[in-house]
Motif scaffolding. Structure first.
Motif, PDB file in Angstrom:
ATOM      1  N   LEU A 166      26.743  -3.359   1.522  1.00  0.00           N
ATOM      2  CA  LEU A 166      25.881  -4.038   2.491  1.00  0.00           C
ATOM      3  C   LEU A 166      26.583  -5.327   2.897  1.00  0.00           C
ATOM      4  CD1 LEU A 166      23.084  -3.985   3.909  1.00  0.00           C
ATOM      5  CD2 LEU A 166      22.262  -5.430   2.053  1.00  0.00           C
ATOM      6  N   ASP A 167      26.908  -5.434   4.173  1.00  0.00           N
ATOM      7  CA  ASP A 167      27.634  -6.591   4.710  1.00  0.00           C
ATOM      8  C   ASP A 167      26.595  -7.685   4.993  1.00  0.00           C
ATOM      9  OD1 ASP A 167      28.967  -8.440   6.306  1.00  0.00           O
ATOM     10  OD2 ASP A 167      30.155  -6.898   7.336  1.00  0.00           O
ATOM     11  N   VAL A 168      26.413  -8.575   4.018  1.00  0.00           N
ATOM     12  CA  VAL A 168      25.314  -9.549   4.120  1.00  0.00           C
ATOM     13  C   VAL A 168      25.496 -10.496   5.316  1.00  0.00           C
ATOM     14  CG1 VAL A 168      23.964 -11.296   2.897  1.00  0.00           C
ATOM     15  CG2 VAL A 168      24.870  -9.329   1.651  1.00  0.00           C
ATOM     16  N   PRO A 169      26.713 -11.039   5.544  1.00  0.00           N
ATOM     17  CA  PRO A 169      26.855 -11.890   6.737  1.00  0.00           C
ATOM     18  C   PRO A 169      26.508 -11.145   8.032  1.00  0.00           C
ATOM     19  CG  PRO A 169      28.691 -12.224   5.243  1.00  0.00           C
ATOM     20  CD  PRO A 169      27.928 -11.049   4.708  1.00  0.00           C
ATOM     21  N   ALA A 170      26.922  -9.881   8.136  1.00  0.00           N
ATOM     22  CA  ALA A 170      26.598  -9.112   9.355  1.00  0.00           C
ATOM     23  C   ALA A 170      25.087  -8.945   9.480  1.00  0.00           C
ATOM     24  CB  ALA A 170      27.277  -7.736   9.313  1.00  0.00           C
ATOM     25  N   LEU A 171      24.433  -8.627   8.363  1.00  0.00           N
ATOM     26  CA  LEU A 171      22.969  -8.483   8.374  1.00  0.00           C
ATOM     27  C   LEU A 171      22.304  -9.783   8.819  1.00  0.00           C
ATOM     28  CD1 LEU A 171      20.261  -7.083   7.602  1.00  0.00           C
ATOM     29  CD2 LEU A 171      20.652  -7.832   5.250  1.00  0.00           C
ATOM     30  N   LEU A 172      22.756 -10.917   8.225  1.00  0.00           N
ATOM     31  CA  LEU A 172      22.083 -12.189   8.513  1.00  0.00           C
ATOM     32  C   LEU A 172      22.333 -12.657   9.941  1.00  0.00           C
ATOM     33  CD1 LEU A 172      22.606 -14.099   5.142  1.00  0.00           C
ATOM     34  CD2 LEU A 172      20.674 -12.697   5.902  1.00  0.00           C
ATOM     35  N   ALA A 173      23.468 -12.226  10.526  1.00  0.00           N
ATOM     36  CA  ALA A 173      23.772 -12.617  11.907  1.00  0.00           C
ATOM     37  C   ALA A 173      23.102 -11.692  12.913  1.00  0.00           C
ATOM     38  CB  ALA A 173      25.288 -12.608  12.118  1.00  0.00           C
ATOM     39  N   SER A 174      22.568 -10.583  12.447  1.00  0.00           N
ATOM     40  CA  SER A 174      22.070  -9.544  13.363  1.00  0.00           C
ATOM     41  C   SER A 174      20.617  -9.789  13.755  1.00  0.00           C
ATOM     42  CB  SER A 174      22.171  -8.172  12.684  1.00  0.00           C
ATOM     43  OG  SER A 174      21.078  -7.998  11.794  1.00  0.00           O
ATOM     44  N   PRO A 175      20.144  -9.059  14.772  1.00  0.00           N
ATOM     45  CA  PRO A 175      18.723  -9.157  15.154  1.00  0.00           C
ATOM     46  C   PRO A 175      17.779  -8.648  14.062  1.00  0.00           C
ATOM     47  CG  PRO A 175      20.019  -8.067  16.864  1.00  0.00           C
ATOM     48  CD  PRO A 175      20.895  -8.167  15.657  1.00  0.00           C
ATOM     49  N   ALA A 176      18.319  -8.035  12.993  1.00  0.00           N
ATOM     50  CA  ALA A 176      17.457  -7.600  11.893  1.00  0.00           C
ATOM     51  C   ALA A 176      16.776  -8.788  11.216  1.00  0.00           C
ATOM     52  CB  ALA A 176      18.259  -6.790  10.871  1.00  0.00           C
ATOM     53  N   VAL A 177      17.352  -9.981  11.404  1.00  0.00           N
ATOM     54  CA  VAL A 177      16.666 -11.196  10.968  1.00  0.00           C
ATOM     55  C   VAL A 177      16.066 -11.838  12.213  1.00  0.00           C
ATOM     56  CG1 VAL A 177      16.874 -13.423   9.806  1.00  0.00           C
ATOM     57  CG2 VAL A 177      18.292 -11.488   9.073  1.00  0.00           C
ATOM     58  N   GLY A 178      14.779 -11.713  12.361  1.00  0.00           N
ATOM     59  CA  GLY A 178      14.104 -12.223  13.557  1.00  0.00           C
ATOM     60  C   GLY A 178      13.891 -13.728  13.488  1.00  0.00           C
ATOM     61  N   PRO A 179      13.397 -14.316  14.579  1.00  0.00           N
ATOM     62  CA  PRO A 179      13.285 -15.781  14.679  1.00  0.00           C
ATOM     63  C   PRO A 179      12.470 -16.424  13.548  1.00  0.00           C
ATOM     64  CG  PRO A 179      12.877 -14.751  16.810  1.00  0.00           C
ATOM     65  CD  PRO A 179      13.005 -13.637  15.821  1.00  0.00           C
ATOM     66  N   ASP A 180      11.369 -15.806  13.112  1.00  0.00           N
ATOM     67  CA  ASP A 180      10.535 -16.461  12.103  1.00  0.00           C
ATOM     68  C   ASP A 180      11.215 -16.515  10.743  1.00  0.00           C
ATOM     69  OD1 ASP A 180       8.336 -17.042  13.831  1.00  0.00           O
ATOM     70  OD2 ASP A 180       7.839 -14.909  13.788  1.00  0.00           O
ATOM     71  N   VAL A 181      11.890 -15.440  10.387  1.00  0.00           N
ATOM     72  CA  VAL A 181      12.605 -15.436   9.104  1.00  0.00           C
ATOM     73  C   VAL A 181      13.847 -16.337   9.212  1.00  0.00           C
ATOM     74  CG1 VAL A 181      13.791 -13.984   7.415  1.00  0.00           C
ATOM     75  CG2 VAL A 181      11.721 -13.146   8.544  1.00  0.00           C
ATOM     76  N   ARG A 182      14.436 -16.372  10.386  1.00  0.00           N
ATOM     77  CA  ARG A 182      15.596 -17.234  10.612  1.00  0.00           C
ATOM     78  C   ARG A 182      15.193 -18.715  10.458  1.00  0.00           C
ATOM     79  NH1 ARG A 182      20.273 -15.469  12.195  1.00  0.00           N
ATOM     80  NH2 ARG A 182      19.534 -13.407  12.783  1.00  0.00           N
ATOM     81  N   ALA A 183      14.044 -19.060  10.988  1.00  0.00           N
ATOM     82  CA  ALA A 183      13.560 -20.441  10.834  1.00  0.00           C
ATOM     83  C   ALA A 183      13.303 -20.752   9.357  1.00  0.00           C
ATOM     84  CB  ALA A 183      12.267 -20.630  11.645  1.00  0.00           C
TER      85      ALA A 183
END
Lengths: 339, 339
Positions: free
Chosen positions: B236-253
């Motif tokens: 699981l490519d964690v940086p790719a996951l965290l940079a992707s739309p799979a992390v939406g705005p609320d979780v990103r905040a």
């Protein structure tokens, strides 16, 4: 609690019948998002679901092996009433806690009945919560031969299989409302806790019977469902019913001392899981043969007639078609879970 | 309580889609011992069941319309993960009492989603008991195109649809463990209470994806099911996951102030009802097209590799395939209903 949800499923609910290649109708058994089922050529899938709730459908301290049996049996009974052959089922189970000996016994009762009828456990859901057993069962049959509730015709004979009322009698005894001799209680309790779905009869009735239903709410209540669906009425020949094997020895003994309770048990007992069906007069000899082949009593207890202005209802009559007056004290209300 | 079991069904759960002749796959709708279903030519029936228990899967005071929606949505999500098209469902419902406005709202939420996906309510069971909703859903698909859990191959890309973690974030907020701005709570709660099953995606993945599963237990837990079933491992490519739309705005905040909780939500949130799937590298451009057509983000977050001596497990890696160290405080346990 060391055992988790997935361990529980792996340990107790992996069914050999659901393994790849064992069962023609099961393309994929449990372990995936869905199971894949394939009815045979020319067959459709018959589906039914029943939920059993502690305190409502069974005593909370019921033997778990009996509960496992009954939870599947009441569902298989719906397949029987449609004339379907069992194929597979899914189980959703809410448990207050994981009590391994309890689960083991429950699974043993469940899977013994499943094996007896070639019905594969292909999936399910397990969760924590007040004890609740929900089964959805799948069968197959050629759609033109389905024994539907809406297919009764005026002129049909009315039949019931086996014997009625023992389950209700056991319930009355267990609730302390009636005292049964020990041997009778054991027999009646067996009927209450371990009903045998009439699957061979249901399939044997294909092409012979018109309408069929399984008796879960009581004879008169379930007959009412058939009459309303078919838009016909019925004459229930009470003397013929009372003289027939549909009244077994324990209820017959009760009738000598407490006739009103005996009639309540027979007419509105509930939990009988026998089949009630209608068939044309021309099918009489074939049905006698079928009963002999299956070793099962099939009692002719009345007839279907055209609905009158009074609507699709059942009249109680004697052998000369005169109104039959029930003694006072008979309770005829059908079983309603919210009543 | 004037309204009985049969009135309740007649009044709120008669579904126009289940009437005769409306739906090609429904030969007989509710009202008989069984419903009769017929998958189309060359199709098999996909079956899944899910039980929702008050206090465990939903707050007892949840809006009944949302509960009706969610009870069907989580089942449709299993069809989506198999690539199946919805056909019908049965509903078993235990209610503490008949509260008509509650039932009306519940049925409205349930049947609106059913109508949106052409899924006919063909039968069920209603009884008194602690609030419990058990649905079994039926879909159809050509068996060779089923998206099975055991079909992931070394070399496949690993994808996830939509965005993850909002449902868990809502749960943390509703339990008082985390304080969310009002607008974010509304959005996240929508994901928790009204998940949208990814049915169009599931059917679009037929012939493109190898394995698929829906995310109910959390990304890592559900990925684990795929890896064990397929006998492969994953990076699981964690940086790719965290940079992707799979992390939406609320979780990103959230990640800016509480990164461990944000990672918990994304990696082990549960209740996401997105699809996780694997597909060969050759399918990349077709998948990009599919995502555009559906207006749905499809994020490539890693790859399937051969299982090592360590078994079919998932490694967290960075973009150079070096081990990715999670910050302290991330909770990675998969959701187990009895844990």
């Amino acid at each position: 609690m060391a055992l988790g949800e997935f361990d529980l499923i792996r340990r107790y609910f992996q069914h050999p019948l659901a393994q790849p290649g064992v069962h023609a109708g099961v393309r994929l058994g449990n372990g995936d998002d869905c199971a894949l089922l394939q009815p045979g050529p020319g067959q459709v899938l018959a589906v039914s679901t029943d939920m059993l709730v502690a305190g409502r459908h069974f005593f909370p301290d019921v033997a778990p092996r009996a509960l496992g049996h009954k939870a599947l049996a009441v569902n298989l009974s719906d397949l029987a009433a449609m004339g379907a052959r069992p194929l597979a089922f899914v189980l959703a189970l809410a448990l207050p806690q994981i009590d391994e000996p309890w689960v083991q016994e429950f699974a043993a009762g469940l899977l013994a009945l499943a094996d007896a009828h070639g019905c594969a456990l292909v999936g399910g859901d397990t969760c924590a919560g007040p004890l609740n057993v929900c089964i959805t069962v799948f069968g197959e049959l050629p759609p033109a031969l389905a024994l539907r509730r809406d297919a009764a015709l005026a002129g049909d004979d009315l039949y019931v299989s086996g014997s009625l009322g023992q389950a209700r009698l056991a319930l009355e005894a267990l609730r302390g409302r009636w005292r049964l001799p020990e041997a009778a209680l054991v027999r009646c309790r067996q009927r209450l806790e371990r009903p045998e779905p009439r699957l061979a009869l249901g399939q044997g009735l294909r092409g012979l019977a018109h309408a069929a239903i399984d008796l879960s709410d009581g004879l008169l209540a379930d007959l009412g469902h058939v009459l309303r669906a078919s838009g016909v009425a019925a004459q229930l020949d009470v003397p013929a019913l009372l003289a027939s094997p549909a009244v077994g020895p324990d209820v017959r003994a009760l009738a000598l001392v407490q006739p009103a309770l005996a009639l309540t048990c027979v007419l509105a007992g509930g939990d009988d899981y026998e089949l009630l069906y209608t068939a044309p007069v021309a099918a009489r000899s074939a049905l006698e043969r079928l009963g002999r082949e299956l070793g099962l009593e099939l009692s002719r207890i009345g007839r279907i007639v055209a609905a009158t202005d009074a609507g699709p209802q059942c009249s109680l009559v004697d052998e000369r078609l005169q109104p039959y007056a029930l003694p006072p004290g008979v309770e005829l209300k059908g079983f309603d879970h919210f009543a």
